[in-house]
Scaffold this active site. Structure first.
Site, short mmCIF file in Angstrom:
data_model
loop_
_atom_site.label_atom_id
_atom_site.label_comp_id
_atom_site.label_asym_id
_atom_site.label_seq_id
_atom_site.Cartn_x
_atom_site.Cartn_y
_atom_site.Cartn_z
N ASP A 10 -11.73 -2.06 -8.70
CA ASP A 10 -10.52 -2.46 -9.45
C ASP A 10 -10.45 -4.20 -9.77
O ASP A 10 -9.78 -5.03 -9.27
CB ASP A 10 -9.36 -2.38 -8.45
CG ASP A 10 -9.52 -3.00 -7.12
OD1 ASP A 10 -8.56 -3.43 -6.53
OD2 ASP A 10 -10.57 -3.28 -6.73
N ASP A 15 -14.89 -7.78 -7.12
CA ASP A 15 -15.67 -6.44 -8.00
C ASP A 15 -16.59 -6.70 -9.01
O ASP A 15 -17.58 -6.11 -9.13
CB ASP A 15 -14.53 -5.65 -8.25
CG ASP A 15 -13.32 -5.42 -7.42
OD1 ASP A 15 -12.61 -6.09 -7.15
OD2 ASP A 15 -13.29 -4.15 -7.12
N ASN A 39 -5.99 -4.38 -7.57
CA ASN A 39 -5.77 -5.74 -7.94
C ASN A 39 -4.75 -6.02 -9.04
O ASN A 39 -4.15 -6.91 -9.20
CB ASN A 39 -7.18 -6.48 -8.15
CG ASN A 39 -8.01 -6.73 -6.89
OD1 ASN A 39 -7.19 -7.00 -5.87
ND2 ASN A 39 -9.24 -6.43 -7.14
N THR A 124 -14.66 -0.08 -4.34
CA THR A 124 -14.15 -1.36 -3.82
C THR A 124 -12.86 -1.66 -4.18
O THR A 124 -12.51 -2.84 -4.13
CB THR A 124 -15.26 -2.39 -4.45
OG1 THR A 124 -15.02 -2.51 -5.80
CG2 THR A 124 -16.65 -2.37 -4.19
N PHE A 165 -5.73 -5.03 1.85
CA PHE A 165 -5.17 -4.63 0.68
C PHE A 165 -5.35 -3.25 0.03
O PHE A 165 -4.87 -2.39 -0.26
CB PHE A 165 -5.39 -5.70 -0.57
CG PHE A 165 -4.89 -5.35 -1.88
CD1 PHE A 165 -5.87 -4.86 -2.74
CD2 PHE A 165 -3.43 -5.47 -2.17
CE1 PHE A 165 -5.21 -4.58 -3.98
CE2 PHE A 165 -3.11 -5.01 -3.24
CZ PHE A 165 -3.80 -4.55 -4.55
N ASN A 166 -6.73 -2.80 -0.12
CA ASN A 166 -7.21 -1.56 -0.41
C ASN A 166 -6.70 -0.39 0.39
O ASN A 166 -6.32 0.53 -0.10
CB ASN A 166 -8.51 -1.39 -0.74
CG ASN A 166 -9.25 -2.62 -1.66
OD1 ASN A 166 -8.84 -2.84 -2.48
ND2 ASN A 166 -10.58 -2.82 -1.35
N HIS A 239 -15.71 -10.48 -0.86
CA HIS A 239 -15.45 -9.10 -0.04
C HIS A 239 -16.42 -8.08 -0.65
O HIS A 239 -17.50 -7.69 0.19
CB HIS A 239 -14.18 -8.50 -0.26
CG HIS A 239 -13.08 -9.53 0.30
ND1 HIS A 239 -12.73 -9.72 1.50
CD2 HIS A 239 -12.19 -10.14 -0.55
CE1 HIS A 239 -11.60 -10.17 1.71
NE2 HIS A 239 -11.27 -10.67 0.43
N ASP A 240 -16.21 -7.52 -1.96
CA ASP A 240 -16.77 -6.51 -2.39
C ASP A 240 -18.43 -6.23 -2.47
O ASP A 240 -18.96 -5.14 -2.27
CB ASP A 240 -16.20 -6.06 -3.77
CG ASP A 240 -14.82 -5.94 -3.75
OD1 ASP A 240 -14.10 -5.99 -4.84
OD2 ASP A 240 -14.29 -5.32 -2.43
#
Ligand code: RIB
Ligand code: CA
Length: 310
Positions: A10, A15, A39, A124, A165-166, A239-240
């Protein structure tokens, strides 16, 4: 042999770096990219995936659009972190990467069916596409090696007290993935917050001196600015790409095996990824949880990958 993967994403600043790491690392074979709303809207995340591959001159990797919202819930996005177009802080070039006419699910099914090896799915964003694939195409699941997801947390959340969030966007999709029995790795906030975008990191990436690095520096500076405003973190957590990094070099993380249950009903806790770290429930292990990051190695992988792109 390079690890065959499909990234379902996303984009989203982090990402984009995950896509670049996958395309620029010789130990990864990026077979396809699929997009999901998260996102930002599906329109934005899909355009942004095409921009990410255009900027880095990543050719021959099909991109297909997936779910425009969660399986059952209303879509909630993250403009406070990623901007209104989900890739704020940089002027987006007109993408040259075409949009594949297939849906994300069709592209994943075709990619799995045409592969002689099993393929790792690397989501992700919210797990909506993966949940739908599991529900609608059980016949292709034997071709899935494992699912390595950026999402969840063994500690607190970043959208509510207990939901990352995800996970928060589509808790029901996580539950489907967990119950599918496909080998599942959860790269949660507990480890992603070890991957902080310091000024040294930004300077290392800037020093690469190619088009991709220049674009990436603008992304990272924006991402740091929104994390500062939203969470008081001057160095945002990237993060991803940890999902891809651990496939390229398994030694970049230390992991534990544990048991996960997902809260899908809680008024205040929906999306909580309940990892039984201390094995208090005595349930069988059903998740691999990376807990420690080799930070220097992580940034080396990212810098080396970007240097291999345009
Ligand atoms: O909570 C962080 C996760 O949510 C990252 O994947 C970010 O890109 C957003 O999708
Ligand atoms: Ca993401």
């Amino acid at each position: 042999m390079a690890v065959p993967i499909i990234i379902d994403c996303d984009p989203g600043h982090d990402d984009v770096l995950a896509i670049w790491l996958a395309a620029g690392n010789p130990d990864i074979d990026l077979r396809a990219i699929t997009t999901v709303a998260g996102n930002g809207s599906l329109e934005h995340t899909t355009l942004n995936a095409r921009v990410a591959t255009t900027v880095a001159a990543i050719a021959g990797v099909p991109i297909a659009a997936g779910a425009a919202g969660p399986l059952t819930r209303k879509l909630r996005t993250a403009p406070h972190i990623h901007g209104d177009n989900a890739l704020g802080g940089v002027e987006l070039p007109e993408p040259t990467t075409p949009l594949d006419p297939r849906t994300a699910i069709e592209l994943i099914v075709d990619t799995l069916n045409s592969s002689t090896e099993t393929v790792t799915l690397v989501p992700t964003g919210p797990l909506t596409n993966i949940g739908q694939l599991i529900q609608e195409h059980p016949e292709v699941l034997p071709k899935v090696e494992r699912i390595v997801w950026m999402g969840g947390s063994t500690t607190r959340g970043n959208m509510t007290a207990y939901a990352e969030f995800n996970a928060w966007v589509d808790p029901e999709a996580i539950d489907i993935v967990v119950k599918s029995g496909i080998p599942f790795t959860m790269v949660g906030l507990n480890i992603t917050h070890q991957a902080l975008i310091t000024q040294d990191v930004i300077e290392r990436i800037a020093a690469i001196g190619n088009q991709t690095s220049a674009f990436g520096v603008q992304l990272l500076r924006f991402f740091n600015s929104t994390y500062e405003a939203a969470e008081g973190m001057s160095d945002g957590p990237l993060h991803d790409p940890i999902t891809v990094a651990l496939l390229a070099d398994p030694n970049v993380v230390e992991s534990i095996e544990s048991h996960i249950d997902v809260e899908v009903n809680g008024t205040y806790t929906a999306g909580a990824t309940c990892i039984d770290i201390h094995d208090m429930l005595g349930q069988p292990n059903n998740v691999t949880v990376p807990i420690r990051l080799n930070v220097d190695r992580y940034w080396d992988l990212i810098v080396d990958a970007i240097a291999h792109l345009r």
